[in-house]
Design a protein around this motif. Structure first.
Motif, mmCIF file in Angstrom:
data_model
loop_
_atom_site.group_PDB
_atom_site.id
_atom_site.type_symbol
_atom_site.label_atom_id
_atom_site.label_comp_id
_atom_site.label_asym_id
_atom_site.label_seq_id
_atom_site.Cartn_x
_atom_site.Cartn_y
_atom_site.Cartn_z
ATOM 1 N N THR A 1 33.856 31.536 84.023
ATOM 2 C CA THR A 1 34.205 31.944 82.664
ATOM 3 C C THR A 1 34.901 33.293 82.703
ATOM 4 N N ALA A 2 35.669 33.566 81.669
ATOM 5 C CA ALA A 2 36.381 34.841 81.600
ATOM 6 C C ALA A 2 35.432 36.039 81.577
ATOM 7 N N PRO A 3 34.298 35.986 80.864
ATOM 8 C CA PRO A 3 33.385 37.135 80.893
ATOM 9 C C PRO A 3 32.859 37.455 82.288
ATOM 10 N N ALA A 4 32.577 36.414 83.110
ATOM 11 C CA ALA A 4 32.091 36.657 84.472
ATOM 12 C C ALA A 4 33.167 37.341 85.309
ATOM 13 N N LEU A 5 34.407 36.906 85.171
ATOM 14 C CA LEU A 5 35.509 37.542 85.891
ATOM 15 C C LEU A 5 35.685 38.987 85.425
ATOM 16 N N LYS A 6 35.544 39.205 84.132
ATOM 17 C CA LYS A 6 35.670 40.558 83.596
ATOM 18 C C LYS A 6 34.583 41.472 84.171
ATOM 19 N N ARG A 7 33.348 40.966 84.296
ATOM 20 C CA ARG A 7 32.270 41.786 84.858
ATOM 21 C C ARG A 7 32.592 42.219 86.288
ATOM 22 N N PHE A 8 33.196 41.309 87.053
ATOM 23 C CA PHE A 8 33.597 41.654 88.415
ATOM 24 C C PHE A 8 34.663 42.757 88.406
ATOM 25 N N ILE B 1 40.179 32.312 77.481
ATOM 26 C CA ILE B 1 39.846 33.731 77.545
ATOM 27 C C ILE B 1 39.810 34.299 76.137
ATOM 28 N N PRO B 2 38.704 34.943 75.761
ATOM 29 C CA PRO B 2 38.624 35.561 74.427
ATOM 30 C C PRO B 2 39.619 36.707 74.292
ATOM 31 N N SER C 1 47.990 38.456 84.115
ATOM 32 C CA SER C 1 48.519 37.310 83.368
ATOM 33 C C SER C 1 47.532 36.155 83.460
ATOM 34 N N TRP C 2 47.575 35.298 82.444
ATOM 35 C CA TRP C 2 46.629 34.173 82.333
ATOM 36 C C TRP C 2 47.398 32.982 81.776
ATOM 37 N N ASP C 3 47.384 31.881 82.501
ATOM 38 C CA ASP C 3 48.050 30.658 82.042
ATOM 39 C C ASP C 3 47.183 29.483 82.479
ATOM 40 N N ALA C 4 46.121 29.217 81.704
ATOM 41 C CA ALA C 4 45.091 28.253 82.097
ATOM 42 C C ALA C 4 45.246 26.938 81.340
ATOM 43 N N LEU C 5 45.346 25.853 82.103
ATOM 44 C CA LEU C 5 45.482 24.521 81.522
ATOM 45 C C LEU C 5 44.105 23.993 81.124
ATOM 46 N N GLN C 6 43.996 23.507 79.878
ATOM 47 C CA GLN C 6 42.732 23.003 79.355
ATOM 48 C C GLN C 6 42.643 21.485 79.499
ATOM 49 N N PRO C 7 41.428 20.917 79.431
ATOM 50 C CA PRO C 7 41.282 19.454 79.562
ATOM 51 C C PRO C 7 42.084 18.658 78.537
ATOM 52 N N ASP C 8 42.342 19.255 77.362
ATOM 53 C CA ASP C 8 43.107 18.539 76.335
ATOM 54 C C ASP C 8 44.613 18.668 76.522
ATOM 55 N N VAL D 1 47.343 31.109 77.233
ATOM 56 C CA VAL D 1 48.311 31.967 77.909
ATOM 57 C C VAL D 1 48.204 33.411 77.443
ATOM 58 N N VAL D 2 48.200 34.325 78.427
ATOM 59 C CA VAL D 2 48.372 35.760 78.170
ATOM 60 C C VAL D 2 49.493 36.226 79.087
ATOM 61 N N GLU D 3 50.595 36.649 78.499
ATOM 62 C CA GLU D 3 51.739 37.065 79.304
ATOM 63 C C GLU D 3 51.501 38.452 79.899
ATOM 64 N N TYR D 4 52.299 38.791 80.954
ATOM 65 C CA TYR D 4 52.245 40.134 81.528
ATOM 66 C C TYR D 4 52.482 41.182 80.433
ATOM 67 N N TYR D 5 51.737 42.270 80.480
ATOM 68 C CA TYR D 5 51.862 43.407 79.566
ATOM 69 C C TYR D 5 51.580 43.024 78.110
ATOM 70 N N SER D 6 50.791 41.956 77.924
ATOM 71 C CA SER D 6 50.431 41.541 76.572
ATOM 72 C C SER D 6 48.915 41.457 76.458
ATOM 73 N N THR D 7 48.414 41.602 75.248
ATOM 74 C CA THR D 7 46.978 41.440 74.995
ATOM 75 C C THR D 7 46.703 40.240 74.117
ATOM 76 N N LYS D 8 47.738 39.543 73.727
ATOM 77 C CA LYS D 8 47.598 38.429 72.795
ATOM 78 C C LYS D 8 47.390 37.120 73.543
ATOM 79 N N VAL D 9 46.394 36.342 73.119
ATOM 80 C CA VAL D 9 46.127 35.027 73.690
ATOM 81 C C VAL D 9 46.872 33.989 72.861
#
Length: 527
Positions: free
Chosen positions: A433-440, A488-489, A504-511, A516-524
């Protein structure tokens, strides 16, 4: 229907056209309708063809050991329906005649040896039209079906080799990819030299048929003084190179070796001797790239210890293991390379029960692996900077919780796993999960900002840069999540964007949607 699947390859269309043209010399079917493009002046056609040719070549060094720059073919799938020059030569006989006047067009050849093989007349035409120029030749199949043997493949390949043999001294690349290992030539004799221009040799099969029943000629060596890249099946390696110093001495310029597909059949069948294999590879004095793929090694033969090893692979820079079934092999190689500084190590789809300390490697990649405990064991003393985990089921919240904690902690110091790691790439990992990665990431930021005592790096040397002399913990400065992955919240995305230099974040969901979070962006963004 998918056109990429149904479209005929340009090589097949060209072969059919050559055969049809030969038949038309005897069977005149009368006047044919001609398209306007076929009647263009020869000068215009040549100008067009040269423009297409220019798009298919690039400037490269003549060889790894030469500073001379020459034209070289850019990579294109050998069975592409648009492969130059076969696609244009198959349009009509006039286009073929015009293209045939330029030898440079015909220095790249593709020959198929399956049930719809390239006709002999087409092969002869290409060899003739290329005059005396260097050749890049691919011998392959249009279809590979592991469940349907091809009993005639060997004879077809022999016919092709008979045509190529007089031209061996001008072949620059020879890549043979077939179904059966028994189809492949013996390295010593069927390709006997000299092959003065040969830079790249590939002898690969989809199936290892086991011990060959063919009669092996007992004379001849492959003389390849500028051979740089060798990609061969385990069977060819065993027959042609294993413990044959006279042959390896004739290939002293090899920098890259890939050994693949060695699966001996039978309950008592032995694999390749790991010690003989490493000893043979050590005879290539400038070898810097090694791949071992789908090879069964013998671990029950004559025992040998590292202390008794009289060979070295100290020049190695990149190392890859794929589909190996014994973690003991990986441990032996890593132990042999313990003092070697690798640039990159890739471990893919290997059956690993226990994996000890890895040699120094800056870029470390695990693909298709499910060994979370082994990840931790390896990373504990890994001193590299970039880690990629691709489709690894063991990458879950528990994994990040473990590597977020120091494995050694006293009142004076804390030692973290993979202390020099600054780049983390997660591909197709969907169990965390994103929170676990954030804790690391938070733990690494805190560790990097706290006072550190300069723990000595046991693998460092006096010539290393200053940041290699110690194992001080660094923060993650580059984080990339792609392929299958979690959502990711917004709050986590904002924190990571602020505290990670490149995120950056570009995660494919089961649906099927992507988070997506682009480089230098905070918007999901959900796409």
């Amino acid at each position: 229907m998918d056109g990429s699947i149904s479209q005929e390859s340009a090589v097949s269309a060209f072969s059919t056209a050559i055969v049809a043209r030969s038949c038309s010399l005897f069977l005149d079917s009368g006047p044919k309708t001609r398209a306007p493009a076929t009647d263009l002046p020869t000068e215009i056609l040549l100008r067009i063809f040269h423009l297409v040719y220019a798009e298919n070549i690039s400037l490269q060094r003549e060889s790894f050991y030469s500073d001379i720059v020459c034209e070289d073919w850019t990579h294109e799938e050998p069975l592409s329906p648009t492969l130059f020059p076969f696609a244009i030569a198959a349009v009509c006989s006039r286009w073929c005649d015009v293209a045939a006047t330029v030898p440079e067009f015909w220095t790249r050849m593709t020959v198929t040896v399956d049930k719809n093989p390239t006709d002999i007349s087409a092969i002869r035409a290409c060899l003739r039209w290329s005059r005396s120029l260097p050749l890049d030749i691919t011998v392959t199949r249009s279809v590979i079906d592991h469940d349907i043997p091809d009993e005639v493949e060997h004879q077809r390949a022999q016919n092709v080799r008979a045509l190529l043999r007089p031209h061996l001294n001008r072949i620059r690349r020879l890549h043979i990819s077939v179904l059966h290992s028994a189809t492949l030539p013996f390295l010593f004799t069927n390709l006997d030299g000299p092959a003065k221009l040969l830079q790249s040799l590939k002898l690969a099969s989809a199936i290892d048929d086991g011990d060959s029943t063919r009669t092996r000629p007992s004379h001849g060596f492959l003389v390849a003084p500028v051979l740089d890249t060798l990609d061969i099946s385990g069977r060819c390696f065993q027959d042609g190179l294993l413990q044959k110093p006279a042959q390896t001495a004739l290939m002293s310029k090899i920098t890259s070796v890939n050994i693949s597909r060695y699966r001996p059949s039978g309950a008592n069948a032995e694999g390749l001797s790991v010690w003989q294999t490493l000893g043979t590879l050590s005879q290539f004095p400038v070898l810097d790239d090694l791949t071992l793929c789908d090879v069964h090694f013998d671990t029950n033969g004559k025992k040998k210890t590292l202390a008794g090893a009289t060979f070295s692979l100290s020049r190695l820079q990149t190392l890859a293991f794929e589909k190996l079934d014994n973690s003991h092999i990986l441990n032996i190689v890593f132990a042999l390379l313990i003092t070697t500084r690798l640039s990159s190590t890739i471990i893919t789809d290997c059956r690993v029960n226990s994996l000890g300390c890895i040699c120094f490697t800056d870029y470390l990649t695990f693909e298709n692996m499910d060994v979370s405990k082994n990840f931790v064991n390896v990373l504990r003393h890994w001193n590299g900077s970039s880690l990629t985990l691709d489709n690894c089921a063991g990458v879950d919240d528990g994994f990040f919780d473990v590597i977020a904690r120091p494995f050694k902690s006293t009142s004076e110091d804390e030692c973290y796993i993979a202390p020099r790691m600054t780049k983390l790439r997660l591909l197709n990992c969907d169990r965390f999960t994103a929170p676990a990665l954030k804790r690391f990431i938070q733990a690494r930021v805190r560790a990097a900002s706290a006072p550190q005592w300069g723990f000595l790096n046991p693998q460092a040397t006096e010539s290393d840069e200053e940041d290699m002399l110690t194992m001080n913990t660094k923060a993650i400065g580059w984080l990339d999540v792609r392929g299958r992955g979690p959502v990711i919240p917004e709050a986590d995305a904002a924190w990571l964007s602020e505290h990670v230099g490149m995120f950056s974040w570009d995660a494919l969901q089961p649906d099927g949607k992507r988070c997506v979070v682009e480089y230098y962006s905070t918007k999901v963004v959900v796409k």
